[in-house]
Scaffold this active site. Sequence first.
Site, PDB file in Angstrom:
ATOM      1  N   ARG A 221     -48.189  -4.373  74.869  1.00  0.00           N
ATOM      2  CA  ARG A 221     -48.332  -4.705  73.445  1.00  0.00           C
ATOM      3  C   ARG A 221     -48.154  -3.463  72.564  1.00  0.00           C
ATOM      4  NH1 ARG A 221     -54.198  -6.924  74.746  1.00  0.00           N
ATOM      5  NH2 ARG A 221     -53.050  -7.234  76.683  1.00  0.00           N
TER       6      ARG A 221
ATOM      7  N   LYS B 178     -54.442   0.958  87.843  1.00  0.00           N
ATOM      8  CA  LYS B 178     -54.522  -0.323  88.541  1.00  0.00           C
ATOM      9  C   LYS B 178     -54.978  -0.123  89.988  1.00  0.00           C
ATOM     10  CE  LYS B 178     -50.655  -2.537  86.071  1.00  0.00           C
ATOM     11  NZ  LYS B 178     -51.352  -3.741  85.598  1.00  0.00           N
TER      12      LYS B 178
END
Length: 487
Positions: free
Chosen positions: A345, A271
């Site tokens: 996920r 990130k």
Amino acid sequence: MDFRTQVTAPGATSRFNADALLIVLAGDKLPAGLDEPLAKAIEQAVALDDYAFKSGKLAYLRAVDGVKAPRVAVAHAANASAKALKAAAAAGFGALKGLGVKHVAIQLAGFGELQGVHAEAVAAAAGDAVYLYRTTKPSAPPAPKLEKLTLLAGTKAEGSALNGGFERAAAIVEGVTLARELANRPGNHCTPTILANEARKMAKANGLRIEVLDKKAIEAIGMGSFLAVAQGSDEPPRFIVMHYQGAAKSAAPVVLVGKGITFDTGGISLKPGAEMDEMKFDMGGAASVIGTMRAIAQLKPKLNVVGIVAATENMPGGRAVKPGDVVTSLSGQTIEILNTDAEGRLILCDALTYTERFKPAVVVDIATLTGACVIALGNHRSGLFSADDALAAELLAAGDAALDPCWRMPVDEDYDEGLKSNFADMANIGGRAGGAITAAMFLKRFTSKLRWAHLDIAGTAWKSGAAKGATGRPVGLLTHFVLSQVK
């Protein structure tokens, strides 16, 4: 905090003994039914332009003639809704904050016949007012001294309704506070191991059964997708399973599954540095599950609930999973990992498959899953995804009742096309368009045997900027939902 209801006769509010009196008004004029000393003091404040019957207005009155409470705060609600009441009560508590007030009595005027939702709104505002993060900030100012809150009712029927609301609210406030505390902790003070220990502590204190699976046990089960995320970190993963039994062992449980990424760097798909510190909040789903289990243990509904947390860090490193790697999930389906920052996920899919062993009545997963959901819904409503219309309606109703709203998003099969892979059964991401939906569609592939819903709380689990901190959402929504499942 001690939440109480007191039925008072007309004119008795002025004589009520408390450190402070908070009057919350709704409407464009002075409502009927206020004691004469209070009505007179408010009218005088209006005449002096110190107060007005308008949304957001607040007045602090000290030593009002004829009123026993030495402090009086008057707050105005935008309308008679519970949402407006919560905002006005929060402003009122803010005016009393730092004044050494231990006991506040509250009178509501202009809200019609008082119901449980009014008590919940006031309690939620009070809980927010007294919470203060201190774990790694010993220099923080003393916490507010508010210990007791008494909501004044005009009739026994109102008192009974308010008591019911306070019973729910007291448990929800405890759950929200716990969720906020866990999520606010920096990543080095809330590793997967520490999070598991805090869950153990909560479970032991509240009579819950808990299992914590270590890395070896997770490997033995075959959670290859979960372990792929964990392999880049020196901190070992933990898989936490909490059990509340309020019904027969054979009764199918409600199962709540929380994403517990205790810190998310994005892994190899690193990130940007700006605001990466806020990725300590990426275990907000896990915190909300632990907080909800705390609330349920206090309320003792007659059903069974299982709370599951998959906890790990997502870190870069020599052993970290790489873009293009293919892993095998607990379900046996293979996943091509195109972006290691779509890691939530990957841990949730194995947790969802794990829930099948409980033969659940319903499964809800909760995750700070996608920035796309923040773009879609902002910071006011959580994203709700489910192909089950009845289940979606129940969750929407629970969110509205708890003042913790969500908004239903589509899970049309057309969105599933973006997850196709040439090298595995599926990819872990689709394109940029509809990113929150394709994330939900990924999870849906692991729920064919489940009655399932997904809550994306990326926009609601915490606040940024000057008010940076965890919100404790959606503990209120989840608690109301679980209670609604009692048959």
